[in-house]
Design a protein around this motif. Structure first.
Motif, mmCIF file in Angstrom:
data_model
loop_
_atom_site.group_PDB
_atom_site.id
_atom_site.type_symbol
_atom_site.label_atom_id
_atom_site.label_comp_id
_atom_site.label_asym_id
_atom_site.label_seq_id
_atom_site.Cartn_x
_atom_site.Cartn_y
_atom_site.Cartn_z
ATOM 1 N N ALA A 247 0.810 -1.161 0.029
ATOM 2 C CA ALA A 247 -0.049 -0.045 -0.025
ATOM 3 C C ALA A 247 0.818 1.284 0.036
ATOM 4 O O ALA A 247 0.653 2.104 -0.750
ATOM 5 C CB ALA A 247 -0.741 0.039 1.377
ATOM 6 N N HIS A 248 1.895 1.314 0.650
ATOM 7 C CA HIS A 248 2.904 2.394 0.929
ATOM 8 C C HIS A 248 3.361 2.721 -0.585
ATOM 9 O O HIS A 248 3.798 3.519 -0.825
ATOM 10 C CB HIS A 248 4.046 2.016 1.813
ATOM 11 N N ILE A 249 3.939 1.499 -1.126
ATOM 12 C CA ILE A 249 4.526 1.717 -2.443
ATOM 13 C C ILE A 249 3.598 2.309 -3.585
ATOM 14 O O ILE A 249 4.114 3.094 -4.229
ATOM 15 C CB ILE A 249 5.230 0.048 -2.971
ATOM 16 N N ARG A 250 2.645 1.876 -3.502
ATOM 17 C CA ARG A 250 1.576 2.485 -4.486
ATOM 18 C C ARG A 250 1.235 3.942 -3.901
ATOM 19 O O ARG A 250 0.964 4.776 -4.811
ATOM 20 C CB ARG A 250 0.366 1.735 -4.524
ATOM 21 N N ALA A 251 1.216 4.120 -2.720
ATOM 22 C CA ALA A 251 1.039 5.564 -2.392
ATOM 23 C C ALA A 251 2.141 6.630 -2.725
ATOM 24 O O ALA A 251 1.732 7.781 -2.866
ATOM 25 C CB ALA A 251 0.806 5.454 -0.753
ATOM 26 N N PHE A 252 3.307 5.780 -2.653
ATOM 27 C CA PHE A 252 4.463 6.632 -2.866
ATOM 28 C C PHE A 252 4.435 7.148 -4.464
ATOM 29 O O PHE A 252 4.472 8.404 -4.397
ATOM 30 C CB PHE A 252 5.617 5.628 -2.765
ATOM 31 N N LYS A 253 4.131 6.244 -5.237
ATOM 32 C CA LYS A 253 3.680 6.515 -6.674
ATOM 33 C C LYS A 253 2.538 7.712 -6.700
ATOM 34 O O LYS A 253 2.918 8.929 -7.535
ATOM 35 C CB LYS A 253 3.267 5.596 -7.284
ATOM 36 N N ASP A 254 1.641 7.714 -5.963
ATOM 37 C CA ASP A 254 0.582 8.659 -5.849
ATOM 38 C C ASP A 254 0.958 10.039 -5.647
ATOM 39 O O ASP A 254 1.035 11.032 -6.286
ATOM 40 C CB ASP A 254 -0.487 8.360 -5.162
ATOM 41 N N TYR A 255 1.894 9.797 -4.532
ATOM 42 C CA TYR A 255 2.450 11.461 -3.705
ATOM 43 C C TYR A 255 3.536 11.927 -4.844
ATOM 44 O O TYR A 255 3.293 13.187 -4.797
ATOM 45 C CB TYR A 255 3.151 10.697 -2.419
ATOM 46 N N LYS A 256 4.199 11.134 -5.634
ATOM 47 C CA LYS A 256 4.898 11.799 -6.594
ATOM 48 C C LYS A 256 4.474 12.000 -7.836
ATOM 49 O O LYS A 256 5.287 13.097 -8.439
ATOM 50 C CB LYS A 256 6.286 10.599 -6.823
ATOM 51 N N THR A 257 3.619 11.418 -8.380
ATOM 52 C CA THR A 257 2.899 11.739 -9.720
ATOM 53 C C THR A 257 1.718 12.133 -9.814
ATOM 54 O O THR A 257 1.250 12.576 -10.980
ATOM 55 C CB THR A 257 3.209 10.389 -10.432
ATOM 56 N N LYS A 333 5.290 -7.142 -10.571
ATOM 57 C CA LYS A 333 4.831 -8.160 -11.457
ATOM 58 C C LYS A 333 3.430 -7.719 -11.690
ATOM 59 O O LYS A 333 2.693 -7.847 -12.894
ATOM 60 C CB LYS A 333 4.866 -9.474 -10.574
ATOM 61 N N GLU A 334 2.629 -7.117 -10.802
ATOM 62 C CA GLU A 334 1.385 -6.712 -10.839
ATOM 63 C C GLU A 334 1.154 -5.778 -12.042
ATOM 64 O O GLU A 334 0.393 -5.382 -12.792
ATOM 65 C CB GLU A 334 0.653 -6.273 -9.554
ATOM 66 N N PHE A 335 2.196 -4.674 -12.106
ATOM 67 C CA PHE A 335 2.334 -3.516 -13.132
ATOM 68 C C PHE A 335 3.503 -3.424 -13.700
ATOM 69 O O PHE A 335 4.263 -2.924 -13.796
ATOM 70 C CB PHE A 335 2.121 -2.377 -12.303
ATOM 71 N N PRO A 336 3.719 -4.681 -14.824
ATOM 72 C CA PRO A 336 5.025 -4.833 -15.495
ATOM 73 C C PRO A 336 5.316 -3.759 -16.176
ATOM 74 O O PRO A 336 6.631 -3.629 -16.496
ATOM 75 C CB PRO A 336 4.675 -6.295 -16.143
ATOM 76 N N LYS A 337 4.439 -3.002 -16.869
ATOM 77 C CA LYS A 337 4.901 -2.009 -17.786
ATOM 78 C C LYS A 337 4.951 -0.563 -17.019
ATOM 79 O O LYS A 337 5.388 0.494 -17.815
ATOM 80 C CB LYS A 337 3.598 -1.869 -18.670
ATOM 81 N N ASP A 338 5.156 -0.312 -15.830
ATOM 82 C CA ASP A 338 4.877 0.892 -15.133
ATOM 83 C C ASP A 338 6.699 0.873 -14.868
ATOM 84 O O ASP A 338 7.185 0.536 -13.835
ATOM 85 C CB ASP A 338 4.357 0.920 -13.998
ATOM 86 N N SER A 339 7.120 2.164 -15.427
ATOM 87 C CA SER A 339 8.664 2.386 -15.196
ATOM 88 C C SER A 339 8.998 2.943 -13.772
ATOM 89 O O SER A 339 9.942 3.020 -13.399
ATOM 90 C CB SER A 339 8.807 3.309 -16.286
ATOM 91 N N PHE A 340 7.666 3.588 -13.227
ATOM 92 C CA PHE A 340 8.138 4.039 -12.017
ATOM 93 C C PHE A 340 8.527 3.054 -10.816
ATOM 94 O O PHE A 340 9.473 3.475 -10.055
ATOM 95 C CB PHE A 340 6.878 4.669 -11.426
ATOM 96 N N TYR A 341 7.981 2.076 -10.893
ATOM 97 C CA TYR A 341 8.133 0.907 -9.826
ATOM 98 C C TYR A 341 9.582 0.203 -10.335
ATOM 99 O O TYR A 341 10.272 -0.322 -9.441
ATOM 100 C CB TYR A 341 7.277 -0.186 -9.957
ATOM 101 N N LYS A 342 9.811 0.273 -11.605
ATOM 102 C CA LYS A 342 11.529 -0.182 -11.884
ATOM 103 C C LYS A 342 12.486 0.938 -11.318
ATOM 104 O O LYS A 342 13.462 0.599 -10.999
ATOM 105 C CB LYS A 342 11.390 -0.175 -13.566
ATOM 106 N N GLU A 343 12.173 2.185 -11.236
ATOM 107 C CA GLU A 343 13.162 3.293 -10.855
ATOM 108 C C GLU A 343 12.828 2.935 -9.147
ATOM 109 O O GLU A 343 14.142 3.133 -8.682
ATOM 110 C CB GLU A 343 12.337 4.497 -11.204
ATOM 111 N N MET A 344 12.094 2.627 -8.551
ATOM 112 C CA MET A 344 11.988 2.353 -7.057
ATOM 113 C C MET A 344 13.122 1.288 -6.921
ATOM 114 O O MET A 344 13.613 1.102 -5.948
ATOM 115 C CB MET A 344 10.788 2.073 -6.802
ATOM 116 N N TRP A 345 12.934 0.179 -7.965
ATOM 117 C CA TRP A 345 13.740 -0.911 -7.698
ATOM 118 C C TRP A 345 15.102 -0.649 -7.815
ATOM 119 O O TRP A 345 15.985 -1.251 -7.129
ATOM 120 C CB TRP A 345 13.373 -2.002 -8.626
ATOM 121 N N ASP A 346 15.603 0.389 -8.709
ATOM 122 C CA ASP A 346 16.950 0.757 -8.970
ATOM 123 C C ASP A 346 17.286 1.338 -7.659
ATOM 124 O O ASP A 346 18.383 1.219 -7.268
ATOM 125 C CB ASP A 346 17.021 1.681 -10.188
ATOM 126 N N PHE A 347 16.610 2.279 -7.265
ATOM 127 C CA PHE A 347 16.621 2.784 -5.962
ATOM 128 C C PHE A 347 17.091 2.044 -4.578
ATOM 129 O O PHE A 347 17.988 2.116 -3.694
ATOM 130 C CB PHE A 347 15.644 3.874 -5.434
#
Length: 361
Positions: A247-257, A333-347
């Protein structure tokens, strides 16, 4: 007799069938609410709002999760957490590092906030020292901080490393419990400089104190508040914290974008905090004090702070990065085309790779 026996047997069989069916139903359709429930402590003396928790409410029902927040005084939070009166908290990093480092029954597993603190000075002291914004000129001054404050650790390290000043010799530190009390001490001249949390900066200015600079000017993007949990609860109910982090990971995307005005309106509605205050606190770059919110545990940044404390217990004994890694992996895996979560992984890779036997890539 046989007829009665057969009749009773049939009745028992039917009742057994009903009870069995009923038990199965309860596993699927929960009559008592969400499957997972957590109780978090929040500092009672502050009114800071964390967008990860506030916007995370959007996803609690999706992850079958309920989170209750209870206010506690800062010094009570980790004792209550350690004995299991609350399941978790988010607070100043120095406190759980010292508490966990001395054997406290807590674990750090996620991020809450980076940066955000600021320095203010007594107006007379600032007037007498026109170059007070340069820490090189702080010799002989006294700084007030709260017990176990990240501001104390960051500022002491910076004074020694960058300005060749010896903390507690060239620059004194005064421990004062409570941020309003800290501000009052500096206003009265009992201390010269205060390192204060973000939600008290405007209060300090209104009291006539002179604003100096954000603490990130001394240490860029320093790790501040972390998410912590009762260690036993974390081990026995790992799934609940996993869902919370999702929930926090998805909230982080909302907060940033997301649309800032819409998000502020929503958070005001769910928290009861004034919209203007929320906007200033989260999005006004002149008032955020370099603050950012990120659920990443950031082991590397936490370790850098922990190494200054001189405690013997290995940080890895009460620091977990695996649950966050799993949560982010499942979101990707749930949102495989979302680059935001890829950037979170790199971080995640770049800010946690000092963890022993780091296995992620």
């Amino acid at each position: 007799m046989k007829k009665n026996f057969k009749k009773n047997f049939l009745v028992l069989a039917v009742l057994s069938s009903i009870l069995t069916f009923s038990c199965r139903e309860k596993k699927v359709e929960k009559a008592t609410g969400p499957l997972y429930s957590l109780t978090f402590a929040k500092g009672a003396s502050g009114h800071a709002l964390n967008p990860l928790f506030e916007l995370g409410k959007r996803y609690f029902s999706e992850y079958d999760l309920q989170v209750n927040v209870v206010p506690l005084e800062r010094e009570q939070i980790f004792e209550s957490e350690s004995i299991g009166k609350v399941d978790g908290a988010y607070n100043d990093l120095a406190f759980p590092l010292k508490y966990g480092g001395t054997g406290g029954n807590i674990i750090i597993y996620g991020g809450a906030m980076n940066g955000g603190m600021a320095l203010l000075a007594n107006p007379k002291v600032a007037e007498q020292n026109p170059d007070i914004k340069n820490p090189a000129n702080w010799k002989g001054l006294t700084i007030t901080v709260q017990p176990f404050s990240i501001g104390e650790i960051i500022s002491k390290a910076a004074l020694k490393k960058t300005y060749n000043l010896e903390p507690e010799i060239d620059v004194k530190y005064k421990i004062i419990q409570g941020q309003p009390e800290e501000l009052a001490a500096v206003q009265k001249g009992n201390a010269d400089i205060v390192i204060i949390g973000p939600d008290f900066v405007e209060t300090g200015k209104n009291m006539g104190l002179t604003y100096l600079f954000p603490l990130v000017a001394l240490e860029k993007d320093y790790v501040c508040c972390r998410q912590t949990a009762n260690c036993d609860k974390f081990k026995s109910d790992r799934e609940a914290y996993l869902r919370l982090l999702k929930a926090h990971i998805r909230a982080f995307k909302d907060y940033k974008t997301g649309n800032k005005l819409q998000l502020v309106k929503e958070m005001s509605g769910t928290s009861g905090v004034d919209e203007n205050w929320i906007y200033d606190y989260l999005y006004d770059t002149e008032k955020t004090q370099g603050r950012s919110h990120n659920p990443d545990p950031n082991f590397n940044g936490s370790l850098a702070v922990y190494e200054t404390l001189g405690l013997n217990r290995p940080l890895t004994e009460f620091f977990n990065i695996d649950v966050y890694a799993q949560a982010l992996t499942e979101i990707r895996k749930e949102f495989p085309k979302d680059s935001f979560y890829k950037e979170m992984w790199d971080f995640f890779i770049s800010h946690n790779n000092r963890y022993p036997d780091f296995k992620y890539k």
